[in-house]
Design an enzyme around this catalytic site. Structure first.
Site, mmCIF file in Angstrom:
data_model
loop_
_atom_site.group_PDB
_atom_site.id
_atom_site.type_symbol
_atom_site.label_atom_id
_atom_site.label_comp_id
_atom_site.label_asym_id
_atom_site.label_seq_id
_atom_site.Cartn_x
_atom_site.Cartn_y
_atom_site.Cartn_z
ATOM 1 N N GLU A 209 -2.597 5.667 -0.501
ATOM 2 C CA GLU A 209 -3.508 4.349 -0.426
ATOM 3 C C GLU A 209 -2.353 3.057 -1.068
ATOM 4 O OE1 GLU A 209 -6.908 4.533 -2.514
ATOM 5 O OE2 GLU A 209 -8.037 5.695 -1.274
ATOM 6 N N ARG A 300 -22.862 14.166 -4.700
ATOM 7 C CA ARG A 300 -23.432 14.765 -5.665
ATOM 8 C C ARG A 300 -24.016 13.867 -6.730
ATOM 9 N NH1 ARG A 300 -19.796 13.385 -9.594
ATOM 10 N NH2 ARG A 300 -17.837 13.345 -8.937
HETATM 11 P P1 ADP Z 1 -11.430 10.472 -8.544
HETATM 12 O O1 ADP Z 1 -12.186 11.146 -7.325
HETATM 13 O O2 ADP Z 1 -10.286 11.544 -8.765
HETATM 14 O O3 ADP Z 1 -12.401 9.947 -9.563
HETATM 15 P P2 ADP Z 1 -11.032 7.967 -6.999
HETATM 16 O O4 ADP Z 1 -10.665 7.908 -5.639
HETATM 17 O O5 ADP Z 1 -12.726 7.987 -7.243
HETATM 18 O O6 ADP Z 1 -10.623 9.176 -7.703
HETATM 19 O O7 ADP Z 1 -10.351 6.901 -7.994
HETATM 20 C C1 ADP Z 1 -10.561 7.101 -9.226
HETATM 21 C C2 ADP Z 1 -10.062 5.355 -9.756
HETATM 22 O O8 ADP Z 1 -8.922 5.264 -9.344
HETATM 23 C C3 ADP Z 1 -10.942 4.461 -9.133
HETATM 24 O O9 ADP Z 1 -12.245 4.243 -9.911
HETATM 25 C C4 ADP Z 1 -10.141 3.340 -9.335
HETATM 26 O O10 ADP Z 1 -10.067 2.449 -10.618
HETATM 27 C C5 ADP Z 1 -8.631 3.784 -9.257
HETATM 28 N N1 ADP Z 1 -8.327 3.543 -7.943
HETATM 29 C C6 ADP Z 1 -8.564 4.480 -6.906
HETATM 30 N N2 ADP Z 1 -8.158 4.010 -5.602
HETATM 31 C C7 ADP Z 1 -7.391 2.834 -5.750
HETATM 32 C C8 ADP Z 1 -6.386 1.890 -5.132
HETATM 33 N N3 ADP Z 1 -6.165 2.220 -4.031
HETATM 34 N N4 ADP Z 1 -5.952 1.056 -5.971
HETATM 35 C C9 ADP Z 1 -6.390 0.887 -7.214
HETATM 36 N N5 ADP Z 1 -7.053 1.673 -7.905
HETATM 37 C C10 ADP Z 1 -7.428 2.578 -7.259
#
Ligand code: ADP
Length: 667
Positions: A209, A300
């Site tokens: 991403e 969940r």
């Molecule tokens: P996980 O499922 O491992 O928790 P997430 O996709 O929910 O992973 O992302 C966790 C955290 O990472 C998010 O809360 C955000 O702070 C950061 N994050 C996720 N995607 C991005 C992004 N594209 N750019 C910047 N920070 C991101």
């Protein structure tokens, strides 16, 4: 195919396929609804709190999660053996396993959550992004295709533009995520992300991403029933994170305007509606301050669900169970009201001063404040419990509610301050420093805030004042009195006649490098303490627990004091203090651990060697990577020198204290 609603029906016995804080949380609501509860446990959890709380409990197998909490066959057998009709997966472990949901359904068990098909559609970060794209929900630019070869990934990253974020498609808990700022680093980051993803999720697929710089994390709680009703229960802001893992969560978001709140909740309903979602779920977004972009859905309940409960007055576990009964949701969207503000802090067994290394061992002291209106403690442990290296290091959550955000923060701060955990190291002082930080109060934060402020947030304690020294003396006297059955400095001590003379006793304490001498004067007349030539009238009384009421010249104050050998833990209105009591009769042991060796700080698995024997290395250079409690920890050179020997190889399972490498200091 059966219609989804026929999957749900009224049941009486619920098995909770989880452990720790979440199992306790689910059991509480289930019991309140009159259900019969069944816990499952591993050999490491024989005496765990969740086992004690449930009506029945079944041993699954050895400590290793794969043999117990992640073992579907054993969990289903446990349900059958206990007559359970339904299974609540909690969060973590199998909560987002479509296979588990399907196997439950096949065995005639009600899975408290969405169907396997919904989990498959939304549980994968890649799959859900494809769905959201089709439904018109805004996404972060990225690549979420099936092809995983080097060329495809590097072309995708180049097209998106650096910095990019690599994520495990099956990911959760921040595992398998890597920020990559330049093309040269992409390949090595993909390799290590895939390795972590494979270990954690048995699936090494990754997606890429655009990395949104300094973003905020905003997520919406949704819940759907089997009658086609789908509600959003406002949003949570979880911007305070470390290594992409949430630390503090609050609801509502202090960042969004009313219009933005409505927009993000509508987007979340659209996202969940795309799969006709049934059960509780969370739609997660990142925001660059202006727009919000969908990142994933968690199919969940989430760790941070209590903040939503406190602002809506809804018990989400109760609602999950009602949905599983096949009932319609009890409220409609316009009946859901937002009331006040709630904020939660996650208490972990970890040491912020040592790069948040997990801490394991026996909890010798566990004191939490009483739950009052506006203060809630969701704990999975109690005094005497053992924190095992086999599982996640979260111990409890402290959650505060108040009419305003400022008041909720104050309440949380007080709740954290009134919590004492000994035996293992916790992040509680770090959490206190965090919630009282000016920028947090001002909501002037982003997801990188904790990393930038780390030094300030983990800085060492303040120096002791005379209050803490008097408290230390009172603690020693109290413990002596307890062991001989009466007050050690009472004038009628031991044989019952009044002492005629004034007596003195000298105590010495060390805090870091500084030494402090304190003289206690007792015997005839009131007692006093001399510190640096200043005399302070001194009296104390203690109850059965760790608290002591001190009276210093008539000024009364409550303190907490715990003594373990020569180590004193003192908590006063000035904060927490660790003092070493230099006992004139005792022998002080010094820690003779050689500084030129790198030892395993905890039991773990060696996953990578990062330096070569004979290499000249600088202080801080990475030597090797250890996987500890499912997280990779890189051990670094403590000083400049030459790597003399590596005493382990990749794949080795090492015990705490095992020597892993030897470094010869630079002459
Ligand atoms: P996980 O499922 O491992 O928790 P997430 O996709 O929910 O992973 O992302 C966790 C955290 O990472 C998010 O809360 C955000 O702070 C950061 N994050 C996720 N995607 C991005 C992004 N594209 N750019 C910047 N920070 C991101």
């Amino acid at each position: 195919m059966t219609e989804p609603h026929s999957l749900y029906r009224r049941f009486r016995t619920l098995l909770i396929a989880n452990r720790g804080e979440i199992a306790c949380r689910v059991i509480r609501s289930a019991k309140a609804m009159g259900l019969h509860t069944v816990a499952v446990y591993s050999e490491a959890d024989q005496d765990a709190l969740h086992v004690a709380m449930a009506d029945d409990a079944i041993l699954l197998g050895p400590a290793r999660a794969r043999d117990s909490y992640l073992n579907i066959d054993r969990i289903i057998a446990a349900a059958k053996a206990t007559g359970a009709e339904a299974v609540h997966p909690g969060y973590g472990f199998l909560s987002e396993s479509a296979e588990f949901a399907q196997r439950c359904a096949d065995a005639g068990l009600i899975f408290v959550g969405p169907t396997a098909a919904m989990i498959t559609a939304m549980g994968s970060k890649s799959g859900s992004k494809a769905l959201m794209e089709a439904a018109g929900v805004p996404l972060v630019p990225g690549y979420h295709g099936d092809a995983q070869d080097e060329t495809t990934l590097s072309n995708a990253a180049a097209k998106i533009g650096y910095p990019v974020l690599i994520k495990a498609s099956a990911g959760g808990g921040g595992r398998g995520m890597r920020i990559v700022r330049e093309a040269e680093q992409l390949q090595s980051s993909v390799v290590s992300a895939k390795r972590e993803a494979l270990a954690a999720f048995s699936d090494d697929k990754v997606l890429i991403e655009k990395y949104v710089d300094n973003p905020r994390h905003i997520e919406v709680q949704v819940i759907g029933d089997s009658h086609g009703n789908l509600l959003s229960l406002f949003e949570r802001e979880c911007t305070l994170q470390r290594r992409h893992q949430k630390v503090i969560e609050e609801a509502p978001s202090p960042t969004l305007s009313e219009a933005q709140r409505e927009a993000v909740c509508a987007a979340a309903r659209m996202a969940a509606g795309a799969v006709k979602y049934v059960g509780a779920g969370t739609i997660e977004f990142v925001s660059d301050g202006k727009d919000v972009f969908f990142i994933e859905m968690n199919t969940r309940l989430q760790v941070e669900h209590p903040v939503t409960e406190l602002i809506t007055g809804i018990d989400l576990v109760e609602w999950q169970l009602r949905v599983a009964f096949g009932e319609p949701l009890p409220l409609t969207q316009d009946q859901i009201r937002l009331n006040g503000h709630a904020i939660e802090a996650r208490v972990y067994a970890e040491n912020p001063a040592r790069n948040f290394m997990p801490s394991v061992g026996k909890i010798r002291t566990w004191r939490t404040p009483e739950e009052t209106h506006g203060l809630r403690i969701d704990a999975g442990y109690r005094q005497g419990d053992v924190v095992s290296p086999n599982y996640d290091a979260m111990l409890a959550k402290v959650i505060a509610w108040a009419p305003t955000r400022g008041a909720a923060i104050e309440r949380l701060h007080r709740g954290l301050d009134d919590t004492d955990v000994r035996g293992i190291v916790t992040n509680i002082p770090f959490l206190s420093a965090l919630v009282t930080h000016r920028n947090v109060r001002d909501n002037d934060i982003d997801t990188g805030f904790i990393e930038r402020e780390l030094t300030a947030l983990t800085s060492q304690q303040t120096t002791v004042s005379s209050l803490e020294l008097c408290a230390a003396v009172s603690a020693i006297l109290r413990d002596e009195a307890r062991s001989i059955g009466q007050d050690a400095f009472s004038p009628w001590r031991a044989s019952g006649w009044a002492q005629v003379s004034r007596r003195t006793r000298v105590f010495a304490f060390r805090q870091g490098q500084a030494e402090h001498k304190v003289t206690l004067q007792y015997g005839r007349g009131p007692s006093s303490i001399l510190i640096d030539g200043r005399e302070i009238g001194f009296a104390y009384s203690s109850g059965n627990d760790a608290t002591i009421s001190l009276d210093l010249h008539g000024a009364k104050t409550q303190i907490v004091a715990i003594i373990e050998g020569h180590e004193l833990y003192i908590r006063t209105r000035n904060g927490r203090f660790d003092l070493h009591w230099i006992d004139p009769f005792g022998v002080d042991e010094e820690d003779h651990a050689g500084e030129d060796r790198i030892v395993a700080p905890l039991p773990g698995t060696v996953v990578a060697l990062l330096a070569e024997v004979g290499a000249t290395i600088e202080k801080g250079a990475p030597i090797l990577t250890l996987e500890v409690m499912k997280m990779e920890q890189t051990l670094r050179a403590p000083f400049d020198g030459v790597l003399k020997a590596l005493k382990c190889k990749v794949g080795d399972i090492v015990q705490e204290g095992a020597e892993l490498a030897e470094i010869e200091p630079k002459a």
